[in-house]
Motif scaffolding. Sequence first.
Motif, PDB file in Angstrom:
ATOM      1  N   ALA A   1       0.749  -1.398  -0.138  1.00  0.00           N
ATOM      2  CA  ALA A   1       0.096   0.162  -0.006  1.00  0.00           C
ATOM      3  C   ALA A   1       0.778   1.190   0.001  1.00  0.00           C
ATOM      4  CB  ALA A   1      -0.880  -0.047   1.280  1.00  0.00           C
TER       5      ALA A   1
ATOM      6  N   ARG B   1      -8.238  -0.797  -4.720  1.00  0.00           N
ATOM      7  CA  ARG B   1      -8.950  -0.275  -3.443  1.00  0.00           C
ATOM      8  C   ARG B   1      -8.540   1.264  -3.372  1.00  0.00           C
ATOM      9  NH1 ARG B   1      -6.732  -5.162   0.491  1.00  0.00           N
ATOM     10  NH2 ARG B   1      -8.019  -6.811  -0.663  1.00  0.00           N
TER      11      ARG B   1
ATOM     12  N   TYR C   1       1.784   6.682   9.270  1.00  0.00           N
ATOM     13  CA  TYR C   1       0.872   6.908   8.143  1.00  0.00           C
ATOM     14  C   TYR C   1       0.327   8.391   7.961  1.00  0.00           C
ATOM     15  CZ  TYR C   1      -0.287   2.287   6.325  1.00  0.00           C
ATOM     16  OH  TYR C   1      -0.238   0.578   5.931  1.00  0.00           O
TER      17      TYR C   1
ATOM     18  N   PHE D   1      -5.575  -2.737  12.722  1.00  0.00           N
ATOM     19  CA  PHE D   1      -4.270  -3.104  11.960  1.00  0.00           C
ATOM     20  C   PHE D   1      -4.866  -4.162  10.897  1.00  0.00           C
ATOM     21  CE2 PHE D   1      -1.680  -6.850  10.892  1.00  0.00           C
ATOM     22  CZ  PHE D   1      -0.582  -6.266  10.855  1.00  0.00           C
ATOM     23  N   THR D   2      -5.968  -5.030  11.065  1.00  0.00           N
ATOM     24  CA  THR D   2      -6.336  -5.868   9.943  1.00  0.00           C
ATOM     25  C   THR D   2      -6.839  -5.183   8.960  1.00  0.00           C
ATOM     26  OG1 THR D   2      -8.410  -6.177  10.992  1.00  0.00           O
ATOM     27  CG2 THR D   2      -6.603  -7.881  11.263  1.00  0.00           C
ATOM     28  N   ARG D   3      -7.195  -3.883   9.100  1.00  0.00           N
ATOM     29  CA  ARG D   3      -7.712  -3.011   7.921  1.00  0.00           C
ATOM     30  C   ARG D   3      -6.697  -2.399   7.173  1.00  0.00           C
ATOM     31  NH1 ARG D   3     -11.945  -4.504  10.638  1.00  0.00           N
ATOM     32  NH2 ARG D   3     -14.091  -4.534   9.680  1.00  0.00           N
TER      33      ARG D   3
ATOM     34  N   SER E   1      -3.716  -3.009   7.036  1.00  0.00           N
ATOM     35  CA  SER E   1      -2.741  -3.800   6.207  1.00  0.00           C
ATOM     36  C   SER E   1      -3.440  -4.227   5.148  1.00  0.00           C
ATOM     37  CB  SER E   1      -2.107  -4.999   7.166  1.00  0.00           C
ATOM     38  OG  SER E   1      -3.318  -5.835   7.495  1.00  0.00           O
ATOM     39  N   GLU E   2      -4.576  -4.245   4.894  1.00  0.00           N
ATOM     40  CA  GLU E   2      -5.289  -4.539   3.550  1.00  0.00           C
ATOM     41  C   GLU E   2      -5.407  -3.416   2.849  1.00  0.00           C
ATOM     42  OE1 GLU E   2      -7.811  -8.238   3.340  1.00  0.00           O
ATOM     43  OE2 GLU E   2      -5.748  -8.814   3.971  1.00  0.00           O
ATOM     44  N   GLY E   3      -4.797  -2.472   3.223  1.00  0.00           N
ATOM     45  CA  GLY E   3      -5.445  -0.986   2.388  1.00  0.00           C
ATOM     46  C   GLY E   3      -6.715  -0.459   2.728  1.00  0.00           C
ATOM     47  N   MET E   4      -7.462  -0.849   3.578  1.00  0.00           N
ATOM     48  CA  MET E   4      -8.728  -0.482   3.699  1.00  0.00           C
ATOM     49  C   MET E   4      -8.468   0.631   4.817  1.00  0.00           C
ATOM     50  SD  MET E   4     -10.689  -3.863   3.526  1.00  0.00           S
ATOM     51  CE  MET E   4     -10.847  -4.838   2.203  1.00  0.00           C
TER      52      MET E   4
END
Lengths: 332, 535
Positions: A199, A222, B123, B499-501, B503-506
Motif C-alpha cells: 500500500a 482499493r 501513516y 491493524f487488519t484493515r 494492512s489490507e489497504g482499507m
Amino acid sequence: MAKLLTPTATILATLLAVPLASANDLTLYSGRGESMAEPIIAQFERNTGISVNVRYGDTAQLAVLLQEEGERSPADLYWGQDAGAMGALSKAGLLAELPGDIYEGLPTIYTSETGNWVAASGRARVVAYSPERVDEEALPDSAFDLVEEQYEGRVGWAPTNGSFQSFVTAMRVEHGDERTLEWLEGMRDNGAVTFRNNATQVQGIADGEIDFALVNNYYLPRFLANDSDFPVEQAFFSEGDIGNLVNVAGIGVLESSDNKEAAIDFVRFLLSPAAQQYFTGNVYEYPVTRDVIQNPELEDFDRLLDVSPEIDLDDLDDLEGTLNLLRDAELL
Amino acid sequence: MNQTPLASTAPRRFRAFSMGRHVPLHILLPSLLAAGIMLVPLFYLALRAAEADMATLSHLVFRPRNLTLLINTLTLALGVVILTTFMALPLAWLVVRSDIRFKRALTVLGVIPLAVPGYVMAYALIGLGGNYGVLAQLTGWQLPRIEGYFGATLALSLYTFPYLFLNLRATLAGLDGNLEESAKSLGYGSRDVFLRVILPHLAPSLMAGWLVITLYVLGDFGAVALMRYEAFSYAIYTQYSGAFDRIYAAWLSIMLLALAASFVMLDSLVVKRKLARVGTGVARPVKPVRLGRMRWVAYPYLLLIFGASIGLPALILGYWLLLSPPEISFFARVPATFLRSAGAALPAALLAAAFALPIAYLTVRYPSRAASLIERSAYIGYALPPLTLALAMVFFSLRTAPFLYQTLTLLIVTWAMASLALALGPIRNALLQTRPSMEEASHSLGHGPIATFFRVIFPRLRRGILAGVVLVFVLCMKELPITFLLAPTGYTTLAVTVFTRTSEGMLAEAAPFAAAIVVFSSLSVAMLLTKEGKR
C-alpha cells in the motif's frame, strides 16, 4: 485504588466465563482481515448452522503460533495470505490431507500437489506505475529489465513483505539462485527504494517518490475505489514473465482438528461460486474457479492465465533459501 | 512486629536481603513473584536458542549487517531521546510550575499521543507530504515526504514523549518548594535554581523516561519500517514473519535483551543517589511562576507539539473518513469493541501497578543487590519483542496450565508483564520523594504496616501510581502482537481491527476504530487524571 478494584473484579469475573466452544463449532485462524473475511464466514454459518470462532491476526504470526501450539492447537482451520505460509505449515506436518475432489477443475496455476491445502483466491503480481511520468510504451517487458540504467532510483519494492518474498522464491525456482541473486544485487545497486508493504508503495508512486512498484494487483483498485482520480496505473509484464506470478491465499485443515468434516465443509464453501464471486467482486482478487462473473476492474481472468508463469505453488515453500539470498544481497 | 527496620538502619552494600528479617513479606513475596514470572520468557528463549545450528547461527545472527542495523537503532534511540526531552521537559514545567491556564486539559493533551498507534502516526506523517499527499491535496502546497531517519525519529518522538512528560510531571509536582526557597535565599537566580536544584531532582525521572523510551525504540518495528529506516527490529521481524522461524528469532531477541540490560544498568548507576526531602515539616507548595512575556513563546510551542502529535493523526483519520465514509454499521460496532479492549487493558494496568508498588518499595526502602536485581528483572517483559513474549507465554501455558491458554487471564498477565516497567518509573520516583521518617513516625504511633501504607504512603504515591496505571492502560489499548496470539478467540480489540484493515489497504474502514482508540483512551486518561486532584 480500592474504588477501581471492585469494577475490575466484576469485569474479570464476567470475562473469565468465556463460553467454551462446543464440539460442533469450528475454530478458524485467519491471516485474512476481518472486514474481508467476516461476511463470508457469516454466510457459511447461516448456510450450515455451524458456528465459526475466528482468531484474526497476521498471516506469518499465526503460522508461527500454530507451530508453537503443535498438536495442542485449538484451531481447526488456517486461512493464510500466501503460499509460503501454507507451505511452511505443510512442511511442519501440521496440515491434514484434503479429499482429492476438492482440486478438480482448478487451473494448473492454483494446484498444490501435496494435497493438504488449497488456493482460495488468486493475487497477481503486477507492476504499478505513474501514468504522468511513464510512457505506456516504456513499460518494462520483464522484472529483469528493472536493473537497467533508465530505471535507476525509480522502482519501489518491499523486501520484508511476504508476497514479495514469494515472488523471489518463484524467481529462484524458475531461474536459479545465481541469476536471482544477481537480480537482487542489480536492483539494489540501481537504487531500488525499500518500502514496508504494498500500500505504501502505491502511495509512493502517487506522491512522486517512485515511478514503478512491484506490488499485488488488488491494492490499486482499493485506492481507486476511494478516489477515482488516484494517479497510478498498473500492468502485467510480458507473457510468462516471473513478474506476473500468481500467488494465492490458501486454506488448510489442521491435523490436530477434532472436527475435520465440518472444517472440510468450510473449505468447500470457500471454493463455491458464491464465495468466489465475493472474492473477485468485493476484494478485487482473482477467483480460482471459472464459473463466476468477472470484476470489470481487473484484468481478464483468461489473460491472467495466459500471462502468469507456470509455477507449482508447492515449490514456493523454500522461504529460508529466499531469505538467505535476501540477506546475501544485504536487503534484510 | 511494627518495628520494621528502614533504609536508614539497614546495611546497604554487598548484602542480599536476609529473607524475612529485614524485608516484610508483603513486600518481598509479590516482588519475588513478579521477578519469577519474568523468568518464564528467559527460560523459553534459552530453550529455543539451544535448538540452533552453529553454521546457520553465524550466517543469521553474527553477521556484519546486524552490526549496521544495531548502530542504526542506537542512532535512532539517541535522536528520539533528545527530541522527546525537548518536548516533555518544557511541557511538564509549564503544566506544574507556571501560571498557564487549563493545566488539567494540557496534561490530558500531553498523554493523548500515547494512544495513537505507531503505524497510524507513521501513516499520518508519510501521507502529509509529497505530490499527492494530504497537504498538497488540501492546500496545493507541497512538503517533501517525511521518511527515513528523520521520519522515524519524528514519528517515534511524537507518540513516546508522554512517557517522559508523565514521569517529569509527577516528580516536579512532588518537589518541595522549600528547597527552591532556600536556594533563592542563598542568592541563586531562577536559572541557577532550575539547573542546580530542580534538574538534579529530576534526574531519576528523566532517566526512567529515557530508559522506557529507549527500550521502546529498540523494539519498535511498525513505525520504523513504514518510515523505511532499517533498524535492528527488522532482523527479528523477518525471522518470525518471513521465515516462520522461532529459533533464530530467539537468538536475536536475546541480543536485544542484552542491549536493553546494558541500558538498565546505566540507569541504575545514576539513580543510586538518594533524593528524598531533607527538611523537616510539611512540603511547601510552590508559587506558580508568572509567564509574563514568555507566553508568546509558550503558546506557539504548545500549539506545535499538540498540533503535530494529536492534530496530525486526527487530520489523517478525518481525511480517510471523508475519502469514503464507511457504513454506519461500522460505527455501531465500535463501542462493543472498545469495551473488549478496555476490559482487558484496565485489569492489566492495575495488575502492573500492583506489582510495581512492592518492587519500587523494595528498591527504595530496602536497597540491596537482590533488590536491584528484582527491579531490573521487571524490565525483561518490556524489553522483549512482544511477539517473543507472547510465544513464550503460549509455550508456558500449553505445557503447565492448558486451561489458561487463550483466556483473558493470560492476556492480562502478559500485558502486565510487558508494561510493568512503565508503571515502575513513576511509582519509584514518587516513593523517592517520600521520607522514610514519615513511616517511622507512623510506626512509632503504633500503626501497623498496612495502616501506615494506606494512611501515610498511599496518599503521597497517588500521583505516581495513577501515572503508572495510565501509561500501562494506554499502551495495552493499542497493543497488537500479544493480543493476536493470546486473546481468547473472537476477542477482537480496537487495535486488532485497525491493524487488519490498514494492512489490507482499507484505510477508511480502519479510521473509525483508530479514532476510537485515541478518543476513548483520552477519555479514560482524563477520567483518571481528574481523580488525582481530589484527596
